[in-house]
Design a protein around this motif. Structure first.
Motif, PDB file in Angstrom:
ATOM      1  N   PRO A 132       3.130  -0.345 -19.414  1.00 36.70           N
ATOM      2  CA  PRO A 132       2.722  -1.478 -18.576  1.00 36.70           C
ATOM      3  C   PRO A 132       3.382  -2.787 -18.997  1.00 36.70           C
ATOM      4  O   PRO A 132       3.836  -3.556 -18.141  1.00 36.70           O
ATOM      5  CB  PRO A 132       1.202  -1.531 -18.785  1.00 36.70           C
ATOM      6  CG  PRO A 132       0.809  -0.131 -19.105  1.00 36.70           C
ATOM      7  CD  PRO A 132       1.960   0.427 -19.894  1.00 36.70           C
TER       8      PRO A 132
ATOM      9  N   VAL B 217       0.618   3.861 -11.202  1.00 29.31           N
ATOM     10  CA  VAL B 217      -0.050   2.868 -10.357  1.00 29.31           C
ATOM     11  C   VAL B 217      -0.025   1.506 -11.052  1.00 29.31           C
ATOM     12  O   VAL B 217       0.275   0.480 -10.432  1.00 29.31           O
ATOM     13  CB  VAL B 217      -1.506   3.288 -10.061  1.00 29.31           C
ATOM     14  CG1 VAL B 217      -2.258   2.167  -9.383  1.00 29.31           C
ATOM     15  CG2 VAL B 217      -1.540   4.547  -9.209  1.00 29.31           C
ATOM     16  N   ILE B 218      -0.316   1.498 -12.332  1.00 31.46           N
ATOM     17  CA  ILE B 218      -0.333   0.233 -13.073  1.00 31.46           C
ATOM     18  C   ILE B 218       1.061  -0.373 -13.167  1.00 31.46           C
ATOM     19  O   ILE B 218       1.258  -1.553 -12.855  1.00 31.46           O
ATOM     20  CB  ILE B 218      -0.875   0.434 -14.504  1.00 31.46           C
ATOM     21  CG1 ILE B 218      -2.308   0.960 -14.470  1.00 31.46           C
ATOM     22  CG2 ILE B 218      -0.822  -0.879 -15.274  1.00 31.46           C
ATOM     23  CD1 ILE B 218      -2.880   1.182 -15.858  1.00 31.46           C
TER      24      ILE B 218
ATOM     25  N   VAL C 162       0.834  -1.205   0.000  1.00 28.90           N
ATOM     26  CA  VAL C 162       0.000   0.000   0.000  1.00 28.90           C
ATOM     27  C   VAL C 162       0.872   1.259   0.000  1.00 28.90           C
ATOM     28  O   VAL C 162       0.594   2.234  -0.695  1.00 28.90           O
ATOM     29  CB  VAL C 162      -0.928  -0.018   1.230  1.00 28.90           C
ATOM     30  CG1 VAL C 162      -1.570   1.330   1.446  1.00 28.90           C
ATOM     31  CG2 VAL C 162      -1.987  -1.100   1.063  1.00 28.90           C
TER      32      VAL C 162
ATOM     33  N   MET D 247      -1.589   8.029 -12.692  1.00 32.64           N
ATOM     34  CA  MET D 247      -2.482   6.872 -12.717  1.00 32.64           C
ATOM     35  C   MET D 247      -1.838   5.700 -13.462  1.00 32.64           C
ATOM     36  O   MET D 247      -2.075   4.544 -13.137  1.00 32.64           O
ATOM     37  CB  MET D 247      -3.805   7.241 -13.377  1.00 32.64           C
ATOM     38  CG  MET D 247      -4.480   8.400 -12.647  1.00 32.64           C
ATOM     39  SD  MET D 247      -5.953   9.016 -13.504  1.00 32.64           S
ATOM     40  CE  MET D 247      -5.588  10.777 -13.597  1.00 32.64           C
ATOM     41  N   THR D 248      -1.016   6.013 -14.442  1.00 26.26           N
ATOM     42  CA  THR D 248      -0.326   4.953 -15.170  1.00 26.26           C
ATOM     43  C   THR D 248       0.771   4.334 -14.302  1.00 26.26           C
ATOM     44  O   THR D 248       1.011   3.123 -14.364  1.00 26.26           O
ATOM     45  CB  THR D 248       0.250   5.517 -16.477  1.00 26.26           C
ATOM     46  OG1 THR D 248      -0.837   6.037 -17.253  1.00 26.26           O
ATOM     47  CG2 THR D 248       0.962   4.446 -17.275  1.00 26.26           C
TER      48      THR D 248
ATOM     49  N   SER E 241      -2.438  11.993 -15.705  1.00 21.19           N
ATOM     50  CA  SER E 241      -2.541  10.662 -16.323  1.00 21.19           C
ATOM     51  C   SER E 241      -1.323   9.811 -16.009  1.00 21.19           C
ATOM     52  O   SER E 241      -1.430   8.595 -15.837  1.00 21.19           O
ATOM     53  CB  SER E 241      -2.709  10.797 -17.834  1.00 21.19           C
ATOM     54  OG  SER E 241      -3.940  11.401 -18.130  1.00 21.19           O
ATOM     55  N   SER E 242      -0.160  10.441 -15.943  1.00 17.43           N
ATOM     56  CA  SER E 242       1.040   9.669 -15.651  1.00 17.43           C
ATOM     57  C   SER E 242       0.956   9.038 -14.266  1.00 17.43           C
ATOM     58  O   SER E 242       1.323   7.873 -14.080  1.00 17.43           O
ATOM     59  CB  SER E 242       2.272  10.566 -15.741  1.00 17.43           C
ATOM     60  OG  SER E 242       3.418   9.848 -15.365  1.00 17.43           O
TER      61      SER E 242
ATOM     62  N   PHE F 179       2.183   2.440  -3.249  1.00 12.74           N
ATOM     63  CA  PHE F 179       1.189   3.204  -4.005  1.00 12.74           C
ATOM     64  C   PHE F 179       1.487   4.700  -3.857  1.00 12.74           C
ATOM     65  O   PHE F 179       1.305   5.481  -4.794  1.00 12.74           O
ATOM     66  CB  PHE F 179      -0.194   2.865  -3.453  1.00 12.74           C
ATOM     67  CG  PHE F 179      -1.335   3.574  -4.124  1.00 12.74           C
ATOM     68  CD1 PHE F 179      -2.041   2.969  -5.154  1.00 12.74           C
ATOM     69  CD2 PHE F 179      -1.735   4.834  -3.714  1.00 12.74           C
ATOM     70  CE1 PHE F 179      -3.109   3.614  -5.764  1.00 12.74           C
ATOM     71  CE2 PHE F 179      -2.809   5.485  -4.313  1.00 12.74           C
ATOM     72  CZ  PHE F 179      -3.486   4.869  -5.352  1.00 12.74           C
TER      73      PHE F 179
ATOM     74  N   PHE G 174       2.148  -1.753  -9.644  1.00 12.10           N
ATOM     75  CA  PHE G 174       1.460  -2.940  -9.133  1.00 12.10           C
ATOM     76  C   PHE G 174       1.671  -4.138 -10.062  1.00 12.10           C
ATOM     77  O   PHE G 174       1.719  -5.285  -9.605  1.00 12.10           O
ATOM     78  CB  PHE G 174      -0.027  -2.649  -8.943  1.00 12.10           C
ATOM     79  CG  PHE G 174      -0.348  -1.997  -7.630  1.00 12.10           C
ATOM     80  CD1 PHE G 174       0.498  -1.059  -7.072  1.00 12.10           C
ATOM     81  CD2 PHE G 174      -1.498  -2.316  -6.927  1.00 12.10           C
ATOM     82  CE1 PHE G 174       0.217  -0.452  -5.854  1.00 12.10           C
ATOM     83  CE2 PHE G 174      -1.797  -1.722  -5.700  1.00 12.10           C
ATOM     84  CZ  PHE G 174      -0.939  -0.790  -5.175  1.00 12.10           C
ATOM     85  N   LEU G 175       1.802  -3.875 -11.344  1.00  8.97           N
ATOM     86  CA  LEU G 175       1.983  -4.970 -12.293  1.00  8.97           C
ATOM     87  C   LEU G 175       3.371  -5.591 -12.145  1.00  8.97           C
ATOM     88  O   LEU G 175       3.521  -6.820 -12.215  1.00  8.97           O
ATOM     89  CB  LEU G 175       1.772  -4.419 -13.715  1.00  8.97           C
ATOM     90  CG  LEU G 175       1.264  -5.333 -14.818  1.00  8.97           C
ATOM     91  CD1 LEU G 175       0.198  -6.294 -14.361  1.00  8.97           C
ATOM     92  CD2 LEU G 175       0.733  -4.474 -15.965  1.00  8.97           C
TER      93      LEU G 175
END
Lengths: 427, 427, 427
Positions: free
Chosen positions: C303, C252-253, C231, C249-250, C246-247, C234, C256-257
């Motif tokens: 991603p 985050v992907i 967490v 939020m990307t 937008s970056s 994040f 976590f990926l």
């Protein structure tokens, strides 16, 4: 359409809170079972990682991309594998928003990243609920294979049907605010599919009833689990507005008020009925029951209705739990069936009773009619039929998919059941 | 007035963080007592649920609705029971903002949902503080009845007087940024009311001194408790600006800096004075003391002042704790009196010394004069008198209400004390 | 420039999440060691408080104020001690933004309060990583003195060089998105400096190899630790965009990926290679490895690239861990070297391979060229050289500073090593 920053910020924070819930289910299991910590926590960590991986791989597209085959399934290759692969111009990644968040559909301006994380977290926690019935019974290797199938097709189909704006059930008018059916009901159906395979294997070994898992409270982990789930539900329901607006703030109230009321109601019913005691387990189960019941309609009802729904939670859980407790062909130590199935599906049906159109409209569900108790009349009765139809279709589909998956895994290996049952029988 | 989204987002997140604190107090108790986990955690779960229920029922109106009787009490029926009942047009639920968040008053554009959750979380955590003195001593059934009374009238009166912009003490000029008096001081007064009733019952059983609860550290739960409280205070103080602006970000600094400084100060004073040791308990108590002292003026002071206040936290806690430790007519295992009462009230008085008008104005308190140390002169001395008056009024009122409530519960049943004391005496 | 509220809200929430990570490292240690809870948790609480205090005192200025001496160090007195002292007009406190967040530099509109909390949390968690090697080996008093030096000069120099826009390495073109070098690499270098001093003292006592700390899992605390770290990341990576766009939020992907993929990869490699087992430790280490590797380039890659990087995490950790496990002159119970050093520095070098210019530009790094795998050509090879140069300079500097600090503390007292080693030898 440009991303709407405040909506994205709200939903991505909600996503993080929901993300926490999966591992919290592990703490809850540890708290309720008191032993076997290792498997519960390991399992929920695995689920979290697998959800992110397989949902990004293809599951998110199957659930949320524009549907093909008349709303049956999202286009698996819409946005490329892993949310756009190596492309820097994929849908809503660095510019623009995810297609269904555009003005033509939900109009909330969420990007792919935000929406993906939110839904991947939902998928993860759903499997965590499913998995409470496999505690000590299912082989971990079998469960890992099951997970991959689950995130690719079992979780994603109901989501594609009900939460995707081009899904066939959504198009018919079936609504489920934050997952009474897509999460709780479907989790129970999937769990039943697994239970049924386990029961088949147990019978083959000569069992007359399914060995039950003993309960031995560990209150520290139990309290941590319920705290994290309660906090997580703040993301789960209010985040499901998919926007930060007055409705989102009102959903916080309906959600927390249903939980608080059901806690008091469950304790009171436990004491009055003499079934169980008004103790910490009763409080924890009450909170969960309130949260489960309000989930499918938290954005459709007034605060006072959430109190009424919470009050109903107590008797439903206490008597439901006692009824299921007499069934001996399965083990359900953490209450998947009386809690998530009964509570979740009850909540879905209550949509047709308690909805107030102004609340539904504010949460983005402008076409949902007021409920029977709020002057909805024939439109509400029609909605009741729709919700019942949705329940039947989803529960049957998920049960079959889950059972068939288990049967195949079982046939490919040598069963999915651990020898836990065997060990206990010999004692 | 339209809701101001960023303010609502900030405060609703702050509300969630404060919500966590109530159960965190349970972890802290478990960490400090090492035993009796069940009651502490069960109690704090109950408090959380009850706070939401009773505050929504009527408590929120009593505290925060437009006052009646010359600022004595909020109109209990202003917004209907449960924040508007079944109405979809109630105040600030789906449109508009709560009346006191309008341009005529605090002008932050918070909706009812946001403000309710924030204040209900404050009420919950206040009772959690009160309840640390009843550990193993008060019957749970008595405590549950007490909770209902508490959230309806005992917590709400000081809030109506000082935090409601039409409350009589607020109108006089009494200020309390985030609850040095309304939370910490009042919690101690309520706790003293309970202690006094318990002591009466213990004396009636022949005790010469009140049985003390033994301390046995469990450092895992202790660390979890302090972590959650520390994080929660991020919501508690910065959220109390009720808006997201430069002041909110500055309050993060003053809050965390006071905590960090008091941690170092408490450890140093423990070591130098030879009272206690510079161990984990000393660090934890220091952090709490810093957070408590800064609470009533976190939005009024500069970062360097918060360091000075944190430095004072060490000696105040160490010597205060030693002084209270010699009183034997009550048991205060988790330090309600030396921590929350002494620290909270000390912080309230420091408003008249450390306030700098530009900081106060930025947090929405434009009429508060600079303190004595910052050239406030006569206005500051007058403020000191006001704060002292507020302390006396609130502490006396809450003590009396709390004691009378306990006496009535005691008379209606057969005492409020468990037989814990009896059991221990027989050993 | 006015503060940009949504950016501040995002980063201050991220800061809170990172703040949690320091104490989470304590839970992780407790989970992996199963004993000695007290020291781990006490240590991480101390680190958190000390970071806030010393960074506010002067460290934040040294790292992030406008540099002096050709980009070697931030002006220690730029903003006054404690972020402006008693002044109400200091930089970006109640009006305006921190200088480097202005339009001339990063243009994100963050205030001093926001940026301070974010970076102080980074400093804290870095020392928490350093400190995993001192478990049971270093005197707590020595460690406290070390902490003060660390937050004033050891953590701050690399930050001033690479994250301060006037720092000399930043000016040369060295980039490190969220701390592969500034956090993970530098933590390992500092840890090695301490290990080396401990090893010198152990040899002086006649040891042939450094006593190892036994591992005894406690899965509850382990799971809590990894949950909080996951967490927290994040906040760590997505927050490092220093803006909500937008970056962010990307990121985050990608974050976590990478974690999810590395979890699966590490478990698979453990099973296939026969080194270790695919158990909970392997899952936890895999998650951490994925997070570490993606950290320095989470904002620069797509991603799908994060999946590739996560896949590489498994073999790197498993074989790296086996290799370091054969070195006997130090004890590294929680994997600082195979995890944070190898993973962090590997990630830094991968910047020159996997960067895609559009992703880097979106996260505010418009001058970073695409990587070798994405057509970067000579510019990418030049970037590889720059990153390698940055690694050498930072690792050497931090190692020397850390070792010299320990040597001085050792000389001033009587060594920094506890008699833990001695006690074990006598057994």
């Amino acid at each position: 359409m440009e991303p709407v920053l405040i909506n994205n910020l709200w939903v991505i924070i909600a996503a993080l809170l929901v993300f926490i819930m999966t591992i919290a289910v592990g703490f809850l299991e540890v708290g309720e079972e008191g032993i076997g910590m290792s498997k519960s926590l390991f399992k929920t960590i695995l689920i979290t990682g697998s959800a992110i991986f397989f949902m990004a791989l293809i599951g998110f597209n199957i659930a949320f991309a524009p549907t093909i085959f008349h709303g049956l399934i999202g286009n698996p290759f819409y946005n490329g594998l892993f949310l756009g692969g190596f492309s820097s111009v994929s849908q809503g990644l660095l510019t623009g928003v995810w297609w269904s968040m555009d003005a033509n559909f939900f109009n909330t301006g969420l990007t792919t990243g935000t929406y993906f994380l939110f839904e991947a977290a939902f998928a993860a926690v759903t499997l965590a609920l499913v998995s409470v019935v496999v505690l000590k019974k299912m082989k971990l290797s079998s469960f890992m294979i099951y997970s991959a199938v689950y995130f690719i097709i079992i979780w994603t189909l109901p989501a594609a049907w009900i939460w995707n704006p081009t899904g066939w059930l959504f198009q018919m008018g079936v609504r489920d605010f934050a997952g009474g059916l897509v999460v709780h009901g479907a989790a129970a159906a999937a769990g039943l599919g697994i239970m049924y395979q386990i029961w088949k294997e147990e019978r083959a070994k000569g069992f007359k009833k399914s060995p039950q898992t003993p309960v031995k409270l560990n209150q520290g982990w139990l309290a941590l689990g319920i705290l994290l789930l309660w906090v997580g539900w703040f993301g789960f329901n209010p985040g499901s507005v998919l926007a930060f607006n007055s409705s989102a703030m009102t959903v916080v109230i309906t959600t927390f008020l249903a939980a608080a009321t059901a806690m008091l109601s469950t304790m009171a019913v436990s004491k009055i009925s003499g079934i169980g005691k008004p103790d910490i387990m009763s409080a924890v189960n009450g909170i969960l029951m309130g949260l489960i019941i309000i989930t499918p309609l938290a954005g459709f009802v007034s605060p006072a209705s959430s109190v009424v729904l919470g009050l109903l939670g107590g008797p439903i859980f206490v008597y439901g739990s006692a009824w299921f407790g007499r069934r001996k062909w399965f083990a359900d130590p953490v209450g998947l069936l009386p809690g998530h199935m009964v509570g979740g599906l009850f909540g879905v049906l209550m949509i047709a009773f308690f909805t107030q159109a102004p609340f539904a409209a504010a949460s983005g569900n402008g076409t949902l009619p007021s409920g029977i108790l709020f002057g909805g009349g024939m439109a509400a009765i029609s909605q009741l039929g729709l919700e019942a139809f949705g329940i039947i279709v989803v529960m049957a589909t998920v049960f079959v998919l889950s059972y068939v998956t288990c049967a195949i895994i079982s046939a490919a290996g040598s069963g999915i059941t651990t020898n836990y049952a065997a060990r206990r029988r010999n004692k």
